[in-house]
Design a protein around this motif. Structure first.
Motif, PDB file in Angstrom:
ATOM      1  N   ARG A  77       0.813  -1.220   0.000  1.00 23.08           N
ATOM      2  CA  ARG A  77       0.000   0.000   0.000  1.00 23.08           C
ATOM      3  C   ARG A  77       0.838   1.258   0.000  1.00 23.08           C
ATOM      4  NH1 ARG A  77      -4.082  -2.609   4.477  1.00 23.08           N
ATOM      5  NH2 ARG A  77      -5.366  -3.810   3.008  1.00 23.08           N
ATOM      6  N   LEU A  78       2.090   1.160   0.466  1.00 23.71           N
ATOM      7  CA  LEU A  78       2.976   2.319   0.437  1.00 23.71           C
ATOM      8  C   LEU A  78       3.191   2.823  -0.985  1.00 23.71           C
ATOM      9  CD1 LEU A  78       5.825   1.271   2.931  1.00 23.71           C
ATOM     10  CD2 LEU A  78       4.071   3.013   3.314  1.00 23.71           C
ATOM     11  N   TRP A  79       2.991   1.932  -1.949  1.00 26.82           N
ATOM     12  CA  TRP A  79       3.314   2.249  -3.340  1.00 26.82           C
ATOM     13  C   TRP A  79       2.073   2.576  -4.177  1.00 26.82           C
ATOM     14  CZ3 TRP A  79       8.315   2.764  -4.983  1.00 26.82           C
ATOM     15  CH2 TRP A  79       9.292   2.357  -4.063  1.00 26.82           C
ATOM     16  N   ARG A  80       0.979   2.922  -3.518  1.00 26.55           N
ATOM     17  CA  ARG A  80      -0.242   3.272  -4.259  1.00 26.55           C
ATOM     18  C   ARG A  80      -0.073   4.448  -5.216  1.00 26.55           C
ATOM     19  NH1 ARG A  80      -4.859   2.605   0.479  1.00 26.55           N
ATOM     20  NH2 ARG A  80      -5.285   0.384   0.152  1.00 26.55           N
ATOM     21  N   ALA A 119       9.064  10.246 -10.024  1.00 23.73           N
ATOM     22  CA  ALA A 119      10.404   9.682 -10.194  1.00 23.73           C
ATOM     23  C   ALA A 119      11.290  10.029  -9.009  1.00 23.73           C
ATOM     24  CB  ALA A 119      11.021  10.185 -11.497  1.00 23.73           C
ATOM     25  N   LEU A 120      11.227  11.276  -8.528  1.00 24.81           N
ATOM     26  CA  LEU A 120      12.034  11.681  -7.377  1.00 24.81           C
ATOM     27  C   LEU A 120      11.598  10.928  -6.113  1.00 24.81           C
ATOM     28  CD1 LEU A 120      12.199  15.557  -7.987  1.00 24.81           C
ATOM     29  CD2 LEU A 120      14.072  13.903  -8.195  1.00 24.81           C
ATOM     30  N   ARG A 121      10.293  10.823  -5.958  1.00 25.23           N
ATOM     31  CA  ARG A 121       9.793  10.127  -4.771  1.00 25.23           C
ATOM     32  C   ARG A 121      10.123   8.632  -4.832  1.00 25.23           C
ATOM     33  NH1 ARG A 121       3.493  10.155  -2.591  1.00 25.23           N
ATOM     34  NH2 ARG A 121       3.834   8.705  -0.850  1.00 25.23           N
ATOM     35  N   PHE A 122      10.091   8.078  -6.034  1.00 25.87           N
ATOM     36  CA  PHE A 122      10.421   6.651  -6.195  1.00 25.87           C
ATOM     37  C   PHE A 122      11.848   6.386  -5.738  1.00 25.87           C
ATOM     38  CE2 PHE A 122      11.993   2.951  -8.407  1.00 25.87           C
ATOM     39  CZ  PHE A 122      10.922   2.077  -8.434  1.00 25.87           C
ATOM     40  N   GLU A 123      12.774   7.211  -6.175  1.00 23.60           N
ATOM     41  CA  GLU A 123      14.174   7.004  -5.824  1.00 23.60           C
ATOM     42  C   GLU A 123      14.378   7.106  -4.316  1.00 23.60           C
ATOM     43  OE1 GLU A 123      17.988   5.972  -6.086  1.00 23.60           O
ATOM     44  OE2 GLU A 123      16.442   5.876  -7.637  1.00 23.60           O
ATOM     45  N   ARG A 124      13.637   8.016  -3.680  1.00 21.36           N
ATOM     46  CA  ARG A 124      13.746   8.161  -2.231  1.00 21.36           C
ATOM     47  C   ARG A 124      13.130   6.964  -1.510  1.00 21.36           C
ATOM     48  NH1 ARG A 124      11.443  12.809  -1.839  1.00 21.36           N
ATOM     49  NH2 ARG A 124       9.383  12.127  -1.163  1.00 21.36           N
ATOM     50  N   GLN A 125      11.973   6.538  -1.977  1.00 24.28           N
ATOM     51  CA  GLN A 125      11.253   5.477  -1.267  1.00 24.28           C
ATOM     52  C   GLN A 125      11.894   4.107  -1.463  1.00 24.28           C
ATOM     53  OE1 GLN A 125       7.065   6.034  -0.912  1.00 24.28           O
ATOM     54  NE2 GLN A 125       6.615   3.848  -1.171  1.00 24.28           N
ATOM     55  N   ARG A 126      12.590   3.899  -2.569  1.00 22.72           N
ATOM     56  CA  ARG A 126      13.223   2.586  -2.792  1.00 22.72           C
ATOM     57  C   ARG A 126      14.314   2.312  -1.756  1.00 22.72           C
ATOM     58  NH1 ARG A 126      18.227   3.275  -5.370  1.00 22.72           N
ATOM     59  NH2 ARG A 126      18.473   1.035  -5.727  1.00 22.72           N
ATOM     60  N   GLN A 127      14.781   3.358  -1.070  1.00 26.09           N
ATOM     61  CA  GLN A 127      15.760   3.155  -0.008  1.00 26.09           C
ATOM     62  C   GLN A 127      15.111   2.594   1.261  1.00 26.09           C
ATOM     63  OE1 GLN A 127      18.922   3.528  -0.612  1.00 26.09           O
ATOM     64  NE2 GLN A 127      18.612   4.407  -2.655  1.00 26.09           N
ATOM     65  N   PRO A 148      11.723   0.619   1.179  1.00 22.46           N
ATOM     66  CA  PRO A 148      10.560   0.257   0.375  1.00 22.46           C
ATOM     67  C   PRO A 148       9.455  -0.499   1.099  1.00 22.46           C
ATOM     68  CG  PRO A 148      12.360  -1.260  -0.062  1.00 22.46           C
ATOM     69  CD  PRO A 148      12.892  -0.236   0.876  1.00 22.46           C
ATOM     70  N   PHE A 149       9.714  -0.989   2.326  1.00 17.91           N
ATOM     71  CA  PHE A 149       8.744  -1.852   2.997  1.00 17.91           C
ATOM     72  C   PHE A 149       8.190  -1.187   4.248  1.00 17.91           C
ATOM     73  CE2 PHE A 149      12.055  -5.095   1.474  1.00 17.91           C
ATOM     74  CZ  PHE A 149      11.571  -5.045   0.175  1.00 17.91           C
ATOM     75  N   SER A 187       4.576  -3.977 -11.317  1.00 22.36           N
ATOM     76  CA  SER A 187       3.920  -3.156 -10.303  1.00 22.36           C
ATOM     77  C   SER A 187       4.849  -2.912  -9.118  1.00 22.36           C
ATOM     78  CB  SER A 187       2.647  -3.852  -9.815  1.00 22.36           C
ATOM     79  OG  SER A 187       2.187  -3.271  -8.607  1.00 22.36           O
ATOM     80  N   PRO A 188       5.138  -1.641  -8.780  1.00 24.26           N
ATOM     81  CA  PRO A 188       5.951  -1.369  -7.583  1.00 24.26           C
ATOM     82  C   PRO A 188       5.328  -1.923  -6.317  1.00 24.26           C
ATOM     83  CG  PRO A 188       5.786   0.592  -8.959  1.00 24.26           C
ATOM     84  CD  PRO A 188       4.803  -0.407  -9.511  1.00 24.26           C
ATOM     85  N   GLY A 189       4.003  -1.910  -6.240  1.00 20.98           N
ATOM     86  CA  GLY A 189       3.338  -2.470  -5.069  1.00 20.98           C
ATOM     87  C   GLY A 189       3.577  -3.967  -4.933  1.00 20.98           C
ATOM     88  N   ASP A 190       3.505  -4.667  -6.058  1.00 20.53           N
ATOM     89  CA  ASP A 190       3.798  -6.107  -6.033  1.00 20.53           C
ATOM     90  C   ASP A 190       5.249  -6.358  -5.654  1.00 20.53           C
ATOM     91  OD1 ASP A 190       1.219  -6.395  -6.851  1.00 20.53           O
ATOM     92  OD2 ASP A 190       1.670  -7.461  -8.714  1.00 20.53           O
ATOM     93  N   ARG A 191       6.150  -5.534  -6.196  1.00 17.35           N
ATOM     94  CA  ARG A 191       7.563  -5.670  -5.843  1.00 17.35           C
ATOM     95  C   ARG A 191       7.764  -5.494  -4.338  1.00 17.35           C
ATOM     96  NH1 ARG A 191      10.780  -1.578  -9.645  1.00 17.35           N
ATOM     97  NH2 ARG A 191      12.539  -2.262  -8.332  1.00 17.35           N
ATOM     98  N   ALA A 192       7.084  -4.516  -3.769  1.00 13.79           N
ATOM     99  CA  ALA A 192       7.228  -4.252  -2.330  1.00 13.79           C
ATOM    100  C   ALA A 192       6.676  -5.400  -1.511  1.00 13.79           C
ATOM    101  CB  ALA A 192       6.528  -2.944  -1.973  1.00 13.79           C
TER     102      ALA A 192
END
Length: 622
Positions: free
Chosen positions: A388-391, A407-415, A417-418, A457-462
């Protein structure tokens, strides 16, 4: 299932002091192997073994075990369940066997094929020490997910190793110093127990650790890691139907349970009433018709006993309820902490020890459990929360956000991600926290998330990544807890869900087969519906709960205790922590549990003395 111990001399030959240390280590491990014991030594290595006889009860299967040529020697803790298959393969290559034990198969495989090849073929749980006199090398190894433990300490001229820290602490010249950083990490709720010791100078083999010790020193590596075997394209390209995956999963679980039922002694199942243990119990009945089941039944608060009874009746299995009241809890709590070699932060620790002791009283040596299914098949709420973090990146959410901001938020959140990630959205805070606490775990999450990039899906990845991360965090705590507390009562605990083929199948399942229709463990539950009552399959997941009244008042132990001194807390800070522990049971269990640990392993108190101290604290709090 056993306890192992050893001393490796770097230079001088083995002497009387080394043999005495092996004897003391074996005595400290007597609970892991009360049935038999033996030692072996040569010029630079001394080995000891405590045996809990499970497969091939004869004296011929005694350890340390030597090859017929005398050039290979093994001490081994655990079970390699595919030993019959490996035995056939070795016999086809000319190897001759003197016993019907799995130990001899493990020894012959290591000696004939070499550790690098043999270890990869072992399907089971193990920690072992194998010495190859042909090369003069000692090999230490641990199974791929760390079900069985191994502790190591290196001094100036020796390397000591054993199944538990407390054994190494009995050796001459080993200081009983506690690592304040490790205390801090545990109080900060970091998952540490399986791979890290609270004692300075003691190291634990990581899951899948394979260490080679020789004149050149210690070569440390791992023979398996999920990042090395994970094929994200296989997940993304999965086109199997629900029916096909159900058939595969049911076959894999059935085969694994059958392997885990191999024993020349009595066997039972821990049946909590949930999906995982209920399925294991029901399937085990096919292969061991005489099997019985056990469940902890707290006298106050929530009990799973009624749900377990429903499964047991459905399977035709006799269920034994193990009662635990407040007095029993306070009796067992210090003993649980002693065996855990940590703080005993969860009430289920005491429940498992009570269950294991009842099994042993009833003559049961082997206990099956459902541990590992939640991590592999997506059974925890935080795994869903990670998705749900990746909605913002899901459809149609991304339509209302600029591509640049996403894109900016993605790079920050991948650090981070869970849902279980340490650190906030602020990079400075996050980086400080990650580096100060557990970088070996907290940087793994980003590597896992990145490895899953083929999953669209980023959500599935998470979600999937959080499940994989749990194998190295939450599951490690569970496995450490289960090994220490079952073996405290000389009972072998087996985990059929952590079989090699099941692990491979589960880590490559798409998210839709783990979480669907707001239901975790979706595929596993579809299989379970065929074997256990529907009411138990559909029930809301509830962890093992014990009423807070069991420990109410015990926070008084923190006043004037060793934890205060170790952490250098002021008097006012101790008062605040005591008030926190009074109000919040999880904090009370964690803080008082750590105080019990220090009093046992540093202060020299006995478990009975601490039970009396707990009762006194409760009386004073009234």
């Amino acid at each position: 299932m056993c306890g192992i111990a050893g001393v490796w001399r770097k230079r001088n030959p083995i002497a009387g002091g080394d043999l005495a240390d092996v004897g003391r280590m074996m005595q400290a491990l007597v609970h892991r192997g009360p049935d038999d014991h033996a030692t072996w030594n040569d010029r630079r290595l001394a080995l000891g073994h405590r045996r809990l006889s499970i497969i091939d009860l004869s004296a011929a299967a005694r350890e340390p075990m030597l090859t017929a040529c005398g050039q290979g020697v093994l001490v081994y803790n655990g079970e390699v369940y595919n030993y019959r298959f490996l035995r056939d393969a070795l016999q086809a290559e000319g190897r001759v066997f003197r016993t019907v034990s799995d130990t001899e198969v493990v020894l012959e495989a290591l000696h004939h094929w070499g550790p690098d090849k043999a270890i990869l073929l072992f399907d089971g749980m193990f920690s072992l020490a194998y010495f190859d006199a042909r090369t003069g090398a000692l090999w230490l190894a641990r199974d791929r997910l760390g079900i069985k433990p191994m502790s190591v300490a290196e001094t100036g001229d020796r390397i000591l190793f054993a199944s538990e820290d407390k054994a190494i602490l009995t050796c001459d010249g080993v200081a009983r110093d506690v690592d304040a950083r490790e205390i801090t990490l545990r109080l900060a709720w970091q998952s540490r127990d399986s791979s890290f010791s609270l004692f300075q100078g003691i190291e634990r083999l990581p899951p899948a650790g394979l260490w080679k010790i020789s004149d050149a020193g210690i070569e440390k590596r791992c023979f398996w890691h999920v990042l090395d075997v994970l094929d994200a394209a296989r997940i993304a390209g999965d086109r199997a139907t629900d029916a096909e995956h159900m058939a595969t999963l049911e076959s894999l679980i059935r085969d694994s349970v059958e392997l885990h039922c191999i024993a020349d002694t009595s066997l039972a199942a821990a049946c909590s009433g949930g999906v995982d243990s209920g399925l294991v119990t029901t399937l085990a009945k096919r292969f061991r018709p005489e099997i019985s089941a056990y469940v902890v039944d707290p006298r106050v608060g929530h009990s799973e006993a009624d749900d377990a009874e429903r499964t047991a009746r459905h399977a035709g299995v006799t269920l034994h309820r193990v009662p635990v009241d407040k007095d029993r809890f306070l009796e067992l709590w210090p003993r649980a902490v002693w065996h855990l070699e940590s703080d005993g932060w969860h009430a289920s620790h005491v429940g498992l020890l009570a269950l294991a002791e009842q099994c042993r009283t009833d003559g049961v040596k082997v206990l099956l459990t459902g541990e590992g299914a939640d991590e592999l098949f997506g059974g925890y709420g935080w795994q869903v929360a990670s998705m749900r973090l990746w909605r913002p990146w899901s459809w149609p959410g991304r339509l209302f956000r600029s591509k640049r901001r996403l894109a900016l938020r993605f790079e920050r959140q991948r650090q981070a991600p869970f849902r279980t990630s340490i650190g906030s959205a602020h990079s400075w805070d996050r980086n400080v926290v990650l580096r100060a606490l557990s970088p070996e775990l907290n940087f793994l999450q980003t590597r896992i998330f990145d490895r899953l990039e083929p999953v669209a899906s980023p959500g599935d990845r998470a979600f999937l990544g959080c499940c994989l991360q749990d194998m190295y965090s939450h599951l490690q705590d569970l496995l450490n807890r289960h090994d220490r507390l079952s073996m405290a009562a000389s009972v072998e605990l087996r985990v059929p869900f952590l079989e090699n083929r099941l692990i491979d199948f589960a880590i490559h399942l798409p998210r839709r087969h783990k979480y669907r229709q707001k239901q975790g463990k979706w595929l596993l539950k579809r299989v379970a519906e065929k074997h256990i009552p529907p009411q138990n399959v559909q029930a809301r997941k509830i962890g093992f709960e014990v009423s807070g009244t069991f420990t109410a008042g015990t926070q008084g132990l923190l006043r004037g205790g060793l934890l205060r001194d170790a952490m250098k807390w002021s008097s006012s800070s101790v008062d605040d922590l005591i008030d926190l522990a009074r109000r919040d049971q999880p904090s009370r269990l964690r803080l008082v549990g750590m105080e019990l640990f220090l009093r046992l392993h540093v202060g020299g108190d006995t478990t009975s003395q601490l039970t009396e101290a707990l009762h006194a604290a409760v009386r004073d709090a009234r």
